[in-house]
Write an enzyme that holds these catalytic residues in place. Structure first.
Site, PDB file in Angstrom:
ATOM      1  N   CYS A  22       0.697  -0.886  -0.314  1.00 29.37           N
ATOM      2  CA  CYS A  22      -0.296  -0.203  -0.259  1.00 29.37           C
ATOM      3  C   CYS A  22       1.055   1.037   0.168  1.00 29.37           C
ATOM      4  O   CYS A  22       1.780   1.536  -0.045  1.00 29.37           O
ATOM      5  CB  CYS A  22      -0.944   0.490   1.481  1.00 29.37           C
ATOM      6  SG  CYS A  22      -2.123  -1.742   1.174  1.00 29.37           S
TER       7      CYS A  22
ATOM      8  N   GLU B 223       0.371   3.357   1.574  1.00 29.35           N
ATOM      9  CA  GLU B 223       0.915   4.626   3.353  1.00 29.35           C
ATOM     10  C   GLU B 223       2.447   3.352   3.662  1.00 29.35           C
ATOM     11  O   GLU B 223       3.388   4.367   4.163  1.00 29.35           O
ATOM     12  CB  GLU B 223      -0.384   4.341   4.748  1.00 29.35           C
ATOM     13  CG  GLU B 223      -1.644   4.312   4.273  1.00 29.35           C
ATOM     14  CD  GLU B 223      -2.264   3.941   2.929  1.00 29.35           C
ATOM     15  OE1 GLU B 223      -2.176   3.439   2.430  1.00 29.35           O
ATOM     16  OE2 GLU B 223      -3.455   3.669   3.486  1.00 29.35           O
TER      17      GLU B 223
HETATM   18  N1  THU Z   1      -4.487   0.939  -1.304  1.00 31.22           N
HETATM   19  C1  THU Z   1      -4.137   1.061  -0.859  1.00 31.22           C
HETATM   20  O1  THU Z   1      -2.668   1.511  -1.536  1.00 31.22           O
HETATM   21  N2  THU Z   1      -3.862   1.891   0.595  1.00 31.22           N
HETATM   22  C2  THU Z   1      -5.296   1.196   1.642  1.00 31.22           C
HETATM   23  O2  THU Z   1      -5.041   1.723   2.129  1.00 31.22           O
HETATM   24  C3  THU Z   1      -6.007   0.633   0.836  1.00 31.22           C
HETATM   25  C4  THU Z   1      -5.804  -0.173   0.049  1.00 31.22           C
HETATM   26  C5  THU Z   1      -3.927   0.098  -2.182  1.00 31.22           C
HETATM   27  C6  THU Z   1      -4.107  -1.221  -2.460  1.00 31.22           C
HETATM   28  C7  THU Z   1      -4.452  -1.827  -3.843  1.00 31.22           C
HETATM   29  O3  THU Z   1      -2.870  -1.479  -4.677  1.00 31.22           O
HETATM   30  C8  THU Z   1      -5.224  -1.203  -4.505  1.00 31.22           C
HETATM   31  O4  THU Z   1      -5.499  -0.403  -3.392  1.00 31.22           O
HETATM   32  C9  THU Z   1      -6.793  -2.038  -3.692  1.00 31.22           C
HETATM   33  O5  THU Z   1      -6.600  -2.313  -2.759  1.00 31.22           O
END
Ligand code: THU
Length: 146
Positions: free
Chosen positions: A59, A61
């Site tokens: 992710c 974050e």
């Molecule tokens: N994702 C994030 O980058 N941060 C979050 O807090 C929620 C999900 C991303 C992971 C994945 O690449 C996409 O969003 C869908 O889940």
């Protein structure tokens, strides 16, 4: 207690928005950008990076936090999450746990293309957290290579 002034918040939002433009998300098509504010005022961005082996996706974050740690950050004051959506996106559970490691008192601010924002303390998003205290970590990493 205020964690961030308006000008710094605008910079954080702009950093997260720009980072989202670099997101590698061909599978979900859900770009996310994040920006971390360290105790010393440093700001570091990150985006989500997916993988054909889906479970290896990281992710935005966590990528922002790990990049910040590599630059010497020890304490997170604020995490801003940006998604180009109508409604804001809260950080996933894994990211909440990683934020807790460096910012148990951090404020999390989720922004998007719409007018809504989420603002919450990490402790509200992850109450009764498991953390470093349970393991009595040493302050400095052991460097055994010479
Ligand atoms: N994702 C994030 O980058 N941060 C979050 O807090 C929620 C999900 C991303 C992971 C994945 O690449 C996409 O969003 C869908 O889940």
């Amino acid at each position: 207690m205020m964690t961030v002034d308006d000008e710094t918040l605008q910079t954080l939002i702009e950093t997260a928005r720009r980072a989202s433009e670099a997101a590698y998300c061909p599978y979900s098509r859900f770009p996310v950008g994040a920006a971390v504010l360290g105790e010393d005022g440093a700001i570091v961005g990150g985006c989500n990076v997916e993988n054909a082996s889906y479970g290896l996706t990281v992710c935005a974050e966590r990528n922002a936090i790990f990049a910040a740690v590599a630059k010497g950050l020890t304490t997170i004051r604020v995490v801003v999450v940006f998604t180009p959506t109508e409604t804001p996106t809260a950080p996933c559970g894994a990211c909440r746990q990683v934020i807790h490691e460096f910012g148990p008192g951090a404020e999390i601010i989720s922004v998007c293309d719409g007018p809504d924002r989420l603002r919450a303390r990490l402790a509200e998003l992850l109450p009764v957290a498991f953390g470093p205290r349970a393991l009595d970590p040493v302050d400095e990493p052991k460097r055994t290579l010479s």
